[in-house]
Write an enzyme that holds these catalytic residues in place. Structure first.
Site, PDB file in Angstrom:
ATOM      1  N   LYS A  12     -51.336  27.256 -44.880  1.00 30.94           N
ATOM      2  CA  LYS A  12     -51.418  27.381 -43.781  1.00 30.94           C
ATOM      3  C   LYS A  12     -52.770  28.522 -44.206  1.00 30.94           C
ATOM      4  O   LYS A  12     -52.953  28.636 -45.282  1.00 30.94           O
ATOM      5  CB  LYS A  12     -50.366  28.573 -44.118  1.00 30.94           C
ATOM      6  CG  LYS A  12     -49.950  29.730 -44.811  1.00 30.94           C
ATOM      7  CD  LYS A  12     -51.361  31.104 -45.117  1.00 30.94           C
ATOM      8  CE  LYS A  12     -51.263  32.000 -46.491  1.00 30.94           C
ATOM      9  NZ  LYS A  12     -52.397  33.101 -45.847  1.00 30.94           N
ATOM     10  N   ASP A 142     -45.144  34.770 -46.842  1.00 28.52           N
ATOM     11  CA  ASP A 142     -45.762  33.944 -46.254  1.00 28.52           C
ATOM     12  C   ASP A 142     -44.584  32.226 -46.167  1.00 28.52           C
ATOM     13  O   ASP A 142     -45.089  31.813 -45.905  1.00 28.52           O
ATOM     14  CB  ASP A 142     -47.195  32.802 -47.079  1.00 28.52           C
ATOM     15  CG  ASP A 142     -47.796  34.145 -46.967  1.00 28.52           C
ATOM     16  OD1 ASP A 142     -48.101  34.952 -45.832  1.00 28.52           O
ATOM     17  OD2 ASP A 142     -49.157  33.978 -48.145  1.00 28.52           O
TER      18      ASP A 142
HETATM   19  O1  C5P Z   1     -44.573  38.626 -50.279  1.00 24.89           O
HETATM   20  P1  C5P Z   1     -45.510  37.899 -51.596  1.00 24.89           P
HETATM   21  O2  C5P Z   1     -44.732  38.006 -52.484  1.00 24.89           O
HETATM   22  O3  C5P Z   1     -46.609  36.742 -51.414  1.00 24.89           O
HETATM   23  O4  C5P Z   1     -46.847  39.255 -51.673  1.00 24.89           O
HETATM   24  C1  C5P Z   1     -47.860  39.568 -52.900  1.00 24.89           C
HETATM   25  C2  C5P Z   1     -48.261  40.498 -52.872  1.00 24.89           C
HETATM   26  O5  C5P Z   1     -49.318  40.672 -51.948  1.00 24.89           O
HETATM   27  C3  C5P Z   1     -47.732  42.087 -52.982  1.00 24.89           C
HETATM   28  O6  C5P Z   1     -47.197  42.334 -54.066  1.00 24.89           O
HETATM   29  C4  C5P Z   1     -48.114  42.647 -52.544  1.00 24.89           C
HETATM   30  O7  C5P Z   1     -49.085  43.457 -53.359  1.00 24.89           O
HETATM   31  C5  C5P Z   1     -49.393  41.976 -51.871  1.00 24.89           C
HETATM   32  N1  C5P Z   1     -48.906  41.568 -49.635  1.00 24.89           N
HETATM   33  C6  C5P Z   1     -48.731  43.185 -49.373  1.00 24.89           C
HETATM   34  N2  C5P Z   1     -48.419  43.747 -48.077  1.00 24.89           N
HETATM   35  C7  C5P Z   1     -48.327  41.792 -47.370  1.00 24.89           C
HETATM   36  C8  C5P Z   1     -47.937  40.949 -48.364  1.00 24.89           C
HETATM   37  C9  C5P Z   1     -48.129  40.740 -49.519  1.00 24.89           C
HETATM   38  O8  C5P Z   1     -49.153  44.273 -49.543  1.00 24.89           O
HETATM   39  N3  C5P Z   1     -48.137  42.745 -45.867  1.00 24.89           N
END
Ligand code: C5P
Length: 303
Positions: A12, A142
């Site tokens: 993506k 994502d």
């Molecule tokens: O959701 P995901 O595990 O992909 O997110 C990885 C990291 O990215 C989270 O631990 C956070 O630090 C950051 N993040 C965030 N805000 C979001 C998505 C991700 O701060 N909306």
């Protein structure tokens, strides 16, 4: 039921990544527009007597990809098995990676989405789409988009996705980096840069929505935006030069992909993409051409 199922897992990109003030849970509210592009990993799941994971690189370095329980792929299989009341159903998972690792292209999320879709088919579950998207959201921000594909908006922390009307096909040049960037580190830099200041809640760019509805690459190029670009550039200053070089005509737009370090250059057609790519290759950058939108994680083979 099949004995093995292979699913294509597209990367993506974010055409807009609007980031708001950090929430109490550490995540950031997003107003984002996702697009799935035709650079994809392949995930094959098969029945097995014990769970195992193998990751092979197809032109990308996979030495930093975990093959234990820390890999989202195994958590995806476990989550779906639990949801379906299968207990701890064993499965063998094989991932063939073409999406650069830690590149801001959601490669790990794409693999997790593909594992949900593949195990659903392997186990003959026919899980309702709404349930699959909810489980995907438990795995990562994502992951629901990686199940959905196409072009879509993302709100909440990115996990609430809605398809967005898109009349176009777009040609992108992706300039990848040998060394990834940590997503939490980029968000942390965003927070420090805004410390003590009010950060507005993000909202969807209406110029971007209109450009997609019209399928107009020039208007789309002018509307691209990413609030993580400045923090990522402060962590990796060399990206500024790359962005400037790639943004020259015939490119019609440029931006950082997600939390980086991959940089994206939009062109009007395939020939212009080849010309931008040649220019970047000649300067020693590593590039890929990608077309979007494409569907999300989908079964390509079942034996
Ligand atoms: O959701 P995901 O595990 O992909 O997110 C990885 C990291 O990215 C989270 O631990 C956070 O630090 C950051 N993040 C965030 N805000 C979001 C998505 C991700 O701060 N909306």
């Amino acid at each position: 039921m099949s004995r093995s199922v292979t699913v294509a897992a597209p990367a993506k990109i974010n055409l807009q990544l609007g980031v708001g003030p950090v929430r109490a849970d550490g995540f950031h509210p997003l107003a984002t527009v996702y697009q799935a592009v035709d650079v994809h990993d392949e995930v094959t799941v098969a029945e097995a007597s014990s769970t195992r994971l193998e990751v092979r690189g197809d032109g990308v370095d996979v030495s930093d990809v975990p093959t234990d329980g820390a890999n989202l792929v195994l958590r995806a299989a476990e989550l779906l098995a639990k949801h379906a009341g299968l207990g701890d159903a064993s499965v063998s998972v094989s991932v063939r990676k073409r999406i650069p690792v830690a590149g801001g292209l959601a490669g790990g999320s794409a693999d997790a989405a593909a594992t949900l879709v593949a195990c659903d088919a392997l186990w003959g579950l026919r899980t309702p789409r709404a349930d699959l998207l909810r489980l995907a959201g438990e795995l990562g921000s994502d992951v629901p988009f990686c199940v959905l594909g196409g072009t879509a908006t993302g709100s909440g922390r990115g996990e609430l996705v809605e398809p967005l009307p898109d009349a176009g096909t777009y040609w992108w040049v992706l300039a990848t980096s040998g060394e990834g960037l940590s997503t939490p580190a980029v968000y942390g830099t965003f927070d420090r840069a805004h410390a003590g200041r009010t950060v507005a809640e993000p909202s969807l760019s209406q110029a971007l929505v209109a450009a997609l509805a019209a399928g107009d690459p020039v208007a789309l190029g002018a509307a691209l935006s990413n609030d993580l670009q400045t923090p990522a550039l402060s962590l990796r200053p060399s990206l500024a030069e790359l962005l400037e070089l790639g943004a020259q005509p015939p490119a019609v737009g440029s931006l950082l992909s997600g939390s980086g370090p991959t940089c994206l250059f939009l062109t009007a057609d395939e020939a212009d993409a080849a010309s931008v790519r040649d220019r970047l290759d000649a300067a020693g950058h590593r590039t890929l051409t990608a077309r979007g939108p494409v569907p999300g994680a989908r079964v390509v083979d079942a034996l």
